[in-house]
Design an enzyme around this catalytic site. Structure first.
Site, PDB file in Angstrom:
ATOM      1  CB  SER A   1      10.678  14.475  28.905  1.00  0.00           C
ATOM      2  OG  SER A   1       9.450  15.156  29.060  1.00  0.00           O
ATOM      3  CG  PHE A   2       6.984  15.121  32.853  1.00  0.00           C
ATOM      4  CD1 PHE A   2       6.045  15.747  33.740  1.00  0.00           C
ATOM      5  CD2 PHE A   2       8.449  15.679  32.955  1.00  0.00           C
ATOM      6  CE1 PHE A   2       5.784  17.237  33.369  1.00  0.00           C
ATOM      7  CE2 PHE A   2       8.481  17.549  33.277  1.00  0.00           C
ATOM      8  CZ  PHE A   2       6.853  17.956  33.531  1.00  0.00           C
ATOM      9  CE  LYS A   3       8.809  20.020  30.854  1.00  0.00           C
ATOM     10  NZ  LYS A   3       7.887  20.872  32.105  1.00  0.00           N
ATOM     11  CG  ASP A   4       7.260  12.845  25.355  1.00  0.00           C
ATOM     12  OD1 ASP A   4       7.080  12.923  25.231  1.00  0.00           O
ATOM     13  OD2 ASP A   4       8.189  11.844  26.164  1.00  0.00           O
TER      14      ASP A   4
ATOM     15  CG  MET B   1       3.599  18.125  24.386  1.00  0.00           C
ATOM     16  SD  MET B   1       2.902  19.380  24.090  1.00  0.00           S
ATOM     17  CE  MET B   1       4.036  20.013  25.376  1.00  0.00           C
TER      18      MET B   1
END
Length: 485
Positions: free
Chosen positions: A114-117, A120
Site C-alpha cells: 500500500s502507498f501507506k508504507d 509510515m
C-alpha cells in the site's frame, strides 16, 4: 529553527519532534509548519535525476531542523525506511497507451502493498529514533479503513519504544488487509476488530479523538497517533509528487496533472504541499467514490457530513476528511480563529458553507469528480483488456476513471499521473467481480506475502463500538502495567 503551530492557534510554536510525538496538538488542532518552505529554481533542476531516497533527504531536510535529526541520522532513517521495498526504485512509473499521456505511479511496492508504507515506515522509524533518545515509550492508537493499520503494524513490529493499537471496522475491510495486522508475530502490536460501525473508520476516529482530548488520560497512557493527522505522514507524502513529476515530464519545468483517489485528503494534501513548495502542477483531480464530501465542497462550497456509503474502494470510504482542515487553514490565510469557527460550526451541525472568496481559493489548481462502483468496475476491466493485462486495484481505478473523465478539460498534451495506492492482490473478490472471473485470479492479482498470511493463526481483540472507549483504555492500562512490572 523550523517551528510548527496548531491550525486552531491555541498553542505556542513547537519543534518538529514535539509535533511528531504529539500527533494532535494540545488544543485539538493539527500541526502545520509556520511557513511552507519554497524551493529555488536551481534546487528544482538539480533534483531531477536524484533517486527516491536522495530526493527524500533533500525535501525532508527543509522541514526537519538539524538540531533534531542530524544529516547523517536522517539519511540512515530514510535508507532503513525503504530498504524492504520490492522495487529498488521504491516507486515505479507505468505509462498506459501509445501516447503515454496517462501514467500510473505505483506506490504499493512496500511491505504491506500500500502507498501507506511510503510514509509510515519513515514516520515509525522517526518516532523510534526520537523516543530512544529521550528514553520514552509511546502507545500509538489509530483507526484504519484497511491500509493504514497494516502499514503501521508492520513498521512498528518489534520496536521496543512503541506499542501499536490499530482499530478497524470488522467486515468493512478485506480479509487480506485484516490478516496483514492480525498475523504479525509481534508482542507490541495489538489489532482490535470493532463491530457495529455504521460510519466505518469515522466512528473509530471519533473514539480516538475523545481519548486524545482527555489530557490526563493521554499523558498517563503516553498516547500518540500515526494516522495522517500526524504531520510527518503528510510531509513525507509530498516527496512522491516530486519524484513522479521528474519521471513523467519530458522537460523539467513542464506543468503536470495528478489524479488522486481521495478519502481523508492526506495524500492529496501532500500534493498541495509539494505545489506550494514550487512543483509546477496544473491540476489535482480529487477523485472520490460515492462518499463524495470533497467533490461536494469543491463543486458547491458546502462541506457536509453524510451517512457512509459502503463501496468497493473501501479505503476511501471516509465521510469526514480531516486533512481538509489543514488545506482550508492555508486557503484562508492561516487564520486560525476563522478555521476554529468553521470547525465548531461543523461539529455542531455537520455542515459549513464556504464563502465565495474561500471557494475560489480552494478551487485554484483543483478539480474533482465522484466515481461510482459501476464506473470503478468498468475501469478495472477496460484497463485490463486494453493495456496488456495491467490490473488496477479498486482505489487506483477511481483515480484512472477520474482522469479519463476529465482529461479533455486539461491542457492538451499535459501528462496525467494517476496514483496507484494499493496492490490489486489485496482485493481478490473485487478483482474477480470486475473481471467476471469464477475461478483463478491472474498472476497480477496475487502476492506471495498475502498467500502466506492466509495460512497462519490470527491474533486480535474483538469489541463492539459501544464499549470501545472503555475496553481500549482497559486493555492499554493492563498492558502498560505489565510493561512496568
Amino acid at each position: 529553527m523550523i517551528n510548527y503551530v496548531s491550525t486552531k492557534g491555541g498553542i505556542s510554536p513547537v519543534a518538529f519532534d514535539v509535533a511528531v510525538l504529539s500527533g494532535f496538538a494540545a488544543d485539538g488542532g493539527l500541526f502545520v509548519p509556520e511557513t511552507i518552505p519554497k524551493i529555488t529554481q536551481s534546487q528544482f533542476k538539480n533534483w531531477a535525476e536524484l533517486s527516491y531516497t536522495d530526493l527524500a533527504f533533500e525535501i525532508l531536510s527543509m522541514f526537519i531542523d538539524r538540531s533534531i535529526i542530524s544529516a547523517i541520522d536522517l539519511k540512515k532513517l530514510i535508507f532503513d525506511s525503504y530498504s524492504a521495498f520490492e522495487s529498488p526504485r521504491v516507486i515505479d512509473m507505468v505509462p498506459l497507451g501509445e501516447d503515454r499521456r496517462t501514467i500510473i505511479m505505483e506506490l504499493f511496492h512496500g511491505p504491506t502493498l500500500s502507498f501507506k508504507d511510503v510514509a509510515m515506515g519513515f514516520l515509525i522509524n522517526v518516532l523510534d529514533y526520537l523516543l530512544e533518545k529521550r528514553g520514552e515509550h509511546l502507545s500509538i492508537v489509530l483507526a484504519t479503513t484497511g491500509d493504514t493499520g497494516p502499514a503501521a503494524a508492520w513498521a512498528s513490529a518489534g520496536k521496543k519504544t512503541i506499542d501499536c493499537w490499530p482499530l478497524y471496522p470488522r467486515g468493512m475491510i478485506t480479509e487480506e488487509q485484516e490478516r496483514q495486522m492480525t498475523t504479525l508475530n509481534a508482542s507490541n502490536v495489538h489489532p482490535i476488530g470493532v463491530d457495529n460501525c455504521p460510519d466505518g473508520a469515522d466512528d473509530l476516529d471519533f473514539v480516538v479523538a475523545k481519548l486524545f482530548a482527555d489530557h490526563e488520560l493521554k499523558d498517563r497512557l503516553n498516547l500518540s497517533s500515526v494516522n495522517s493527522i500526524n504531520w510527518c505522514r503528510v510531509m513525507v507524502q509530498s516527496v512522491h509528487y516530486f519524484y513522479g513529476y521528474y519521471r513523467a515530464v519530458e522537460n523539467v519545468g513542464d506543468e503536470i496533472n495528478f489524479s488522486v483517489p481521495t478519502g481523508a485528503f492526506g495524500n492529496l494534501f501532500g500534493g498541495y504541499l509539494a505545489r506550494s513548495m514550487g512543483l509546477p502542477v496544473n491540476k489535482f483531480i480529487c477523485a472520490n467514490n460515492a462518499n463524495h464530501s470533497l467533490h461536494t465542497v469543491f463543486s458547491s462550497g458546502v462541506f457536509a457530513k453524510k451517512d457512509l456509503v459502503r463501496t468497493i474502494s473501501t479505503a476511501i470510504d471516509i465521510v469526514v476528511p480531516y486533512n481538509f482542515w489543514r488545506f482550508l487553514y492555508y486557503s484562508i490565510g492561516s487564520d486560525s480563529e476563522k478555521l476554529k469557527a468553521l470547525m465548531n460550526k461543523f461539529q455542531a451541525s455537520g455542515k459549513v458553507e464556504l464563502d465565495e472568496g474561500t471557494l475560489s481559493v480552494i478551487r485554484n489548481g483543483f478539480t474533482s469528480i465522484a466515481i461510482s462502483d459501476c464506473e470503478t468496475r468498468e475501469t478495472v476491466r477496460d484497463t485490463f483488456e486494453k493495456y496488456d493485462g495491467y490490473l488496477l486495484d479498486p482505489h487506483t481505478a477511481v483515480a484512472v476513471a477520474g482522469a479519463n473523465a476529465l482529461k479533455d478539460t486539461l491542457p492538451k498534451g499535459t501528462k496525467i499521473v494517476c496514483l496507484a495506492t494499493a496492490h490489486p492482490a489485496k482485493f481478490p473478490e473485487i478483482t474477480r467481480a470486475c473481471l467476471d472471473l469464477e475461478s483463478e485470479l491472474p498472476d497480477q492479482g496475487k502476492h506471495a506475502s498475502l498467500e502466506s498470511a492466509s495460512k497462519v493463526c490470527q491474533h486480535l481483540r474483538l469489541c463492539d463500538l459501544e464499549n470501545l472507549e472503555f475496553a481500549l483504555v482497559e486493555a492499554m492500562t493492563i498492558h502498560s502495567n505489565v510493561l512496568k512490572n
